[in-house]
Design a protein around this motif. Structure first.
Motif, PDB file in Angstrom:
ATOM      1  N   LYS A  12       0.852  -1.189   0.000  1.00 52.45           N
ATOM      2  CA  LYS A  12       0.000   0.000   0.000  1.00 52.45           C
ATOM      3  C   LYS A  12       0.889   1.241   0.000  1.00 52.45           C
ATOM      4  O   LYS A  12       1.806   1.352   0.812  1.00 52.45           O
ATOM      5  CB  LYS A  12      -0.905  -0.001   1.237  1.00 52.45           C
ATOM      6  CG  LYS A  12      -1.871   1.164   1.284  1.00 52.45           C
ATOM      7  CD  LYS A  12      -2.748   1.068   2.526  1.00 52.45           C
ATOM      8  CE  LYS A  12      -3.720   2.255   2.579  1.00 52.45           C
ATOM      9  NZ  LYS A  12      -4.555   2.200   3.811  1.00 52.45           N
ATOM     10  N   MET A  13       0.617   2.161  -0.918  1.00 51.83           N
ATOM     11  CA  MET A  13       1.407   3.379  -1.011  1.00 51.83           C
ATOM     12  C   MET A  13       0.838   4.449  -0.086  1.00 51.83           C
ATOM     13  O   MET A  13      -0.378   4.633  -0.004  1.00 51.83           O
ATOM     14  CB  MET A  13       1.410   3.911  -2.458  1.00 51.83           C
ATOM     15  CG  MET A  13       1.949   2.923  -3.470  1.00 51.83           C
ATOM     16  SD  MET A  13       3.721   2.651  -3.303  1.00 51.83           S
ATOM     17  CE  MET A  13       4.331   4.213  -3.923  1.00 51.83           C
ATOM     18  N   ASN A  14       1.715   5.120   0.633  1.00 44.82           N
ATOM     19  CA  ASN A  14       1.274   6.226   1.484  1.00 44.82           C
ATOM     20  C   ASN A  14       0.983   7.456   0.636  1.00 44.82           C
ATOM     21  O   ASN A  14       1.620   7.691  -0.393  1.00 44.82           O
ATOM     22  CB  ASN A  14       2.349   6.578   2.519  1.00 44.82           C
ATOM     23  CG  ASN A  14       2.538   5.462   3.521  1.00 44.82           C
ATOM     24  OD1 ASN A  14       1.595   4.736   3.843  1.00 44.82           O
ATOM     25  ND2 ASN A  14       3.760   5.319   4.011  1.00 44.82           N
ATOM     26  N   LYS A  15       0.023   8.243   1.086  1.00 46.50           N
ATOM     27  CA  LYS A  15      -0.266   9.496   0.401  1.00 46.50           C
ATOM     28  C   LYS A  15       0.844  10.505   0.691  1.00 46.50           C
ATOM     29  O   LYS A  15       1.364  10.572   1.802  1.00 46.50           O
ATOM     30  CB  LYS A  15      -1.607  10.065   0.874  1.00 46.50           C
ATOM     31  CG  LYS A  15      -2.810   9.257   0.406  1.00 46.50           C
ATOM     32  CD  LYS A  15      -4.097   9.946   0.817  1.00 46.50           C
ATOM     33  CE  LYS A  15      -5.307   9.175   0.314  1.00 46.50           C
ATOM     34  NZ  LYS A  15      -6.586   9.841   0.706  1.00 46.50           N
ATOM     35  N   SER A  16       1.207  11.253  -0.329  1.00 50.35           N
ATOM     36  CA  SER A  16       2.230  12.280  -0.120  1.00 50.35           C
ATOM     37  C   SER A  16       1.646  13.425   0.697  1.00 50.35           C
ATOM     38  O   SER A  16       0.460  13.757   0.584  1.00 50.35           O
ATOM     39  CB  SER A  16       2.735  12.815  -1.464  1.00 50.35           C
ATOM     40  OG  SER A  16       1.670  13.380  -2.193  1.00 50.35           O
ATOM     41  N   SER A  17       2.475  13.989   1.536  1.00 49.55           N
ATOM     42  CA  SER A  17       2.006  15.084   2.385  1.00 49.55           C
ATOM     43  C   SER A  17       1.830  16.344   1.550  1.00 49.55           C
ATOM     44  O   SER A  17       2.503  16.549   0.542  1.00 49.55           O
ATOM     45  CB  SER A  17       3.010  15.345   3.509  1.00 49.55           C
ATOM     46  OG  SER A  17       4.275  15.668   2.963  1.00 49.55           O
TER      47      SER A  17
END
Length: 199
Positions: A12-17
């Motif tokens: 799962k890819m984290n959302k960019s801040s």
């Protein structure tokens, strides 16, 4: 193939801040900040905000920078060398196309000479010493720098996006080079009067 073999993608890819933005507060009065350092000399930086970034001002701003505050033959060096300055520079700082331009003065001097140095720099920001010879030299210096500048292959894209960020649709060096010959000493005086003098 090598990437797929050795690099394991996360499940799962984290959302960019979100990018943080910091709005600059307009300065309506002079403010002085003292930073204590264990030094036997004073280093002074003076900033003031000018108008919104304007690419049409880049040619005259660069010639002004060279004339006023770049190197041993600049106005600041000639005017301040007898006042015990260790170093000095002054220039207009270009910014992004949707940001303000800034004027920047810097000098270093001995602590006991600080008040004299401030007075001398303030005088230069009230009245610009004029010399047609120095102005012509500044134009040639800027043109030579532009003619001899090279963009390494590994930063082509960086420079391209920087140009777009500053409001240029093409290589700013070519646009500036072609505009410099037509500049006159009166153009620089007008630039100084509008953006630098008594600011």
């Amino acid at each position: 193939k090598m990437l797929n073999k050795y690099y394991k993608m996360p499940r799962k890819m984290n959302k960019s801040s979100e990018e943080n933005t910091f709005d600059l507060i307009p300065v309506t009065e002079n403010r002085v900040f003292f930073l204590p350092y264990n030094l036997k000399k004073a280093r002074v930086m003076i900033y003031h905000r000018s108008e919104m970034n304007n690419v049409e001002l880049y040619p005259i701003a660069n010639v002004y920078n060279c004339y006023f505050g770049s190197g041993d033959s600049s106005v600041t060096h000639k005017e301040l060398k007898d006042k015990h300055f260790f170093a000095q520079s002054a220039f207009v700082l270009p910014t992004d196309k949707d940001a303000y331009m800034y004027n920047y003065d810097f000098f270093a001097t001995s602590v006991d000479n600080l008040l004299n140095a401030l007075a001398a720099m303030e005088e230069l920001n009230k009245e610009l010493p004029l010399s047609q010879t120095d102005f012509d030299r500044a134009k040639e210096v800027v043109k030579n720098k532009l003619a001899n500048s090279r963009i390494p292959q590994n930063v082509f894209l960086d420079v391209y996006f920087l140009n777009l960020k500053r409001g240029f649709e093409s290589d700013y060096r070519k646009l500036m080079y072609e505009a410099i010959d037509a500049l006159t000493l009166d153009d620089m005086v007008a630039f100084y009067t509008k953006f630098i003098q008594d600011k």
